[in-house]
Design an enzyme around this catalytic site. Sequence first.
Site, PDB file in Angstrom:
ATOM      1  N   PRO A   1      82.875   3.044  76.308  1.00 57.85           N
ATOM      2  CG  PRO A   1      83.301   1.546  74.581  1.00 57.85           C
ATOM      3  CD  PRO A   1      82.896   2.954  74.836  1.00 57.85           C
ATOM      4  CD  GLU A   2      84.628   6.592  80.960  1.00 62.73           C
ATOM      5  OE1 GLU A   2      85.320   6.761  81.972  1.00 62.73           O
ATOM      6  OE2 GLU A   2      83.618   7.280  80.720  1.00 62.73           O
TER       7      GLU A   2
ATOM      8  NE  ARG B   1      77.519   7.050  68.624  1.00 64.82           N
ATOM      9  CZ  ARG B   1      77.330   7.687  69.763  1.00 64.82           C
ATOM     10  NH1 ARG B   1      78.308   8.353  70.313  1.00 64.82           N
ATOM     11  NH2 ARG B   1      76.170   7.656  70.367  1.00 64.82           N
TER      12      ARG B   1
END
Length: 268
Positions: free
Chosen positions: A2-3, A111
Amino acid sequence: MPELPEVETVRQQLLPLVKDRRITDVTVRAAKLLQNCDPEIFRGILSGRSITNIDRRGKYLIFDCGDAFAIFHLGMSGIFLNDRSRSRHPQHIHVDIEFDDHSAIYFQDVRKFGKIWLHDAYPQIPGLGIDPIAETISQAKFAELLASTSKNIKLFPMDQGYIAGIGNIYASEMLFTARISPYRKTDQLSPAEVAALYREMHAILQSAIENYGTTYSAYQTVDGASGDNQNFLKVYQLEGQPCSNCGSPIIKTILGSRSTFYCEECQA
DNA sequence: TCTGACCTGCGA
DNA sequence: TCGCAGGTCAGA
């Protein structure tokens, strides 16, 4: 992962689902995500409050509840879903936020690199540089930032202290379209190269937002769909494939412990 | 300024 | 079974 474009897509999709809805309950199952309070305090502060807005700064989402602010960083695998059944990994849904109309949103993070903070005033995120979409950065200021350091140009846009929101995918992509080798140093670019990078940074990010972000592995939009921007990438994860400009094979290398993709012929 | 740890799913 | 993916940060 996710940028900026992915986080902005999440913001745009989430806002109509939560705006002005009153929170009735909050469940946090992974306390390690909370950086400055425990799950019960988080629940107690947010329950009963309404979300009036969601802002974004770089890769951070700021939930504005009037006199309480919840800040989410999605890490590498964080996503928000509007329906638990859309989750591919329901065991990794770590936060539920329920509303008075019986709707809910869910934060999933396989994660567990995501982070959540709670503040009682609008947060100034320390060490965060200029967000090139939410804020205006002039080309002169951009050139000044580049000249202020001598780091590898691939690592510059990924350094959140200079430019907030860019990660590994878009750093490779903008260097390709600006035709600048990832091995160049920030303070050794010509004025024309600075101008090209400035232009391509905005163009690449804007285009990715219009394509609902890049789904390479974990990222999903709020309704569980994939983004479209992976179909428009020119170099990222395209090692060995012909360059769209000259036909030479795309090269993969490691810079700053991160994969970097480029065309040896097109990027000088 | 650079490297490795954190973390887990996935593909080779 | 093992290496890779990568955002951030502490430590070298």
